[in-house]
Design a protein around this motif. Sequence first.
Motif, PDB file in Angstrom:
ATOM      1  N   UNK A 105     -45.666  81.158  49.570  1.00 21.29           N
ATOM      2  CA  UNK A 105     -45.089  81.055  48.231  1.00 21.29           C
ATOM      3  C   UNK A 105     -44.388  79.717  48.119  1.00 21.29           C
TER       4      UNK A 105
ATOM      5  N   UNK B 247     -33.384  81.309  49.669  1.00 18.97           N
ATOM      6  CA  UNK B 247     -33.912  81.993  50.857  1.00 18.97           C
ATOM      7  C   UNK B 247     -32.737  82.447  51.705  1.00 18.97           C
TER       8      UNK B 247
ATOM      9  N   UNK C 164     -38.270  82.094  61.287  1.00 19.86           N
ATOM     10  CA  UNK C 164     -38.123  83.270  62.136  1.00 19.86           C
ATOM     11  C   UNK C 164     -39.312  83.294  63.079  1.00 19.86           C
TER      12      UNK C 164
ATOM     13  N   UNK D 170     -39.879  87.444  47.364  1.00 17.55           N
ATOM     14  CA  UNK D 170     -40.736  87.743  48.509  1.00 17.55           C
ATOM     15  C   UNK D 170     -39.854  88.008  49.717  1.00 17.55           C
ATOM     16  N   UNK D 171     -40.299  88.897  50.574  1.00 24.12           N
ATOM     17  CA  UNK D 171     -39.550  89.082  51.806  1.00 24.12           C
ATOM     18  C   UNK D 171     -40.461  89.492  52.940  1.00 24.12           C
TER      19      UNK D 171
ATOM     20  N   UNK E 298     -36.109  88.106  56.197  1.00 21.53           N
ATOM     21  CA  UNK E 298     -35.947  86.905  55.376  1.00 21.53           C
ATOM     22  C   UNK E 298     -36.376  87.222  53.955  1.00 21.53           C
ATOM     23  N   UNK E 299     -35.590  86.766  52.992  1.00 18.79           N
ATOM     24  CA  UNK E 299     -35.804  87.059  51.568  1.00 18.79           C
ATOM     25  C   UNK E 299     -35.816  85.747  50.793  1.00 18.79           C
ATOM     26  N   UNK E 300     -36.847  85.537  49.989  1.00 10.78           N
ATOM     27  CA  UNK E 300     -36.910  84.343  49.137  1.00 10.78           C
ATOM     28  C   UNK E 300     -37.064  84.764  47.681  1.00 10.78           C
TER      29      UNK E 300
ATOM     30  N   UNK F   3     -39.476  78.689  55.969  1.00 12.79           N
ATOM     31  CA  UNK F   3     -39.135  78.134  54.655  1.00 12.79           C
ATOM     32  C   UNK F   3     -38.805  76.662  54.842  1.00 12.79           C
TER      33      UNK F   3
ATOM     34  N   UNK G 184     -45.312  83.329  55.324  1.00 14.15           N
ATOM     35  CA  UNK G 184     -45.222  84.460  56.244  1.00 14.15           C
ATOM     36  C   UNK G 184     -46.522  84.519  57.044  1.00 14.15           C
TER      37      UNK G 184
ATOM     38  N   UNK H  70     -42.341  78.753  51.317  1.00 11.56           N
ATOM     39  CA  UNK H  70     -42.114  79.841  52.282  1.00 11.56           C
ATOM     40  C   UNK H  70     -43.455  80.427  52.712  1.00 11.56           C
TER      41      UNK H  70
END
Lengths: 269, 269
Positions: free
Chosen positions: B262, A63, B108, A262-263, A210-212, B63, B214, B212
């Motif tokens: 996720x 992440x 976030x 995922x982001x 945010x990127x996972x 996350x 969202x 994670x």
Amino acid sequence: MTTTVHSFDTAIDLADNGIGHYIGQTTPEWANMVGPFGGVTAAAIIRAIERHRDRIGEPVALTVNYLAPVTDGSFDITVRAARTNRTNQHWTAEMTQEHGLTTTATAVFGVRRDAWSDTEATMPAAPDPETLTPTTLPVPVPWMRNYEMHYVDGGVPTEPAESTSSTTTLWTRQRPARALDFAALSALSDVFYPRVFLRRGRMLPAGTVSLTTYFHVDGAELAGHGTDYVLASAHAQRFARGYFDQTAQIWGRDATLLATSHQIVYYKD
Amino acid sequence: MTTTVHSFDTAIDLADNGIGHYIGQTTPEWANMVGPFGGVTAAAIIRAIERHRDRIGEPVALTVNYLAPVTDGSFDITVRAARTNRTNQHWTAEMTQEHGLTTTATAVFGVRRDAWSDTEATMPAAPDPETLTPTTLPVPVPWMRNYEMHYVDGGVPTEPAESTSSTTTLWTRQRPARALDFAALSALSDVFYPRVFLRRGRMLPAGTVSLTTYFHVDGAELAGHGTDYVLASAHAQRFARGYFDQTAQIWGRDATLLATSHQIVYYKD
């Protein structure tokens, strides 16, 4: 003999003190509109952990949080093994520049074992990449020149026209071709232009927050992929007042699901 | 007058020093087979950030990495605002116990703005929860008693039988009913039993490694949901030699996509 270093390897080249502190340099080839391509930042973090002397196993999850633009020049990466278990290891990472903290990250590395396995997802149908015209981008974004991109579906909108679908599917690989490794796969997970451009039929302010990424192969399987194209497919589930999500799959040509990613993305419209 | 505190509020009740350090206590009601339910750990971290005096906005992404089992007793949570931007804020968090670090997290928070919005995902078809029989679990897992669970599809396997699909869809809400807030929604994102149980038709060792979530609504929209059921649906994309992924949606009854989530899960088979 002349050896040419691939621009991707230059972009994630790190000077290493051996105990978790690294120094790298942004490169113009991997610039985005503001700061470097988010994928290359993710790749540098994976590379930093891979090079740590206490590292065990290979990437399972990553992440990356994009706090502030990375400015041109040098950056520091600090990584820490937060916990080492028998078959996995948890990492935290931070990237900083003179102006402060730009990026935080967590990662899980692990050792894969023999176990019942299955790919339940289905690879999107797509003609071979060789049969598709590569895309020449309507706008100059430096990092995009480092990828061959053959869009199967949902290409970059070139005229104002809304779409009811946010799905983009493309065959892509680095240009010039470079063998796929975890760093490159981490970068590929961010290879999609923002889904909101496709839905709205135009460019607008947007950026990954945010990127996972979850990795589904080990290094040996990844090495078997070589320099071939991957089929990358992404879509959004909800655009909600300033933030949308994106969920993606990265497939090998032989229908190996290499990674899912995922982001959450900021947008202004 | 007697006021009864909901067991969920007790489980995420935190003593606060006002500057980012909190102390909480595990409770037997929210125990899993080893340590507490991962969802309640996620909820406690969200609650800690929400209570920080410097916090702006509401949860956008979370996350949580599960490093080691949380043991019964007290735990410390430390949170830090890593960066505050104009409309969002990045947080890091750690949970520790006497035996060391158990959990790392990043989050976030953000302020939602008026912007073009759309839900592209489609809510799974499901009969009303009132028409479905609630599930009584085949095994005693304490935290599961805190949710009403009406399975639409992919219920907990009660006899050895493999399934070709890892999809589970259920109507669920806390028992006793409690108004949905971000802490409760964070917990709901981990409400699914491990997908590998469904595919293999039996229980086996499995545990969430990284989660994670969202969030797609603000606090006012969430408050409008009240104590009603949510429709929660999850599936896996790949089971790969010891780790599988899970991707999930949490829907309000009125077809509001409240959250997408996720996780990567360790399993042994």
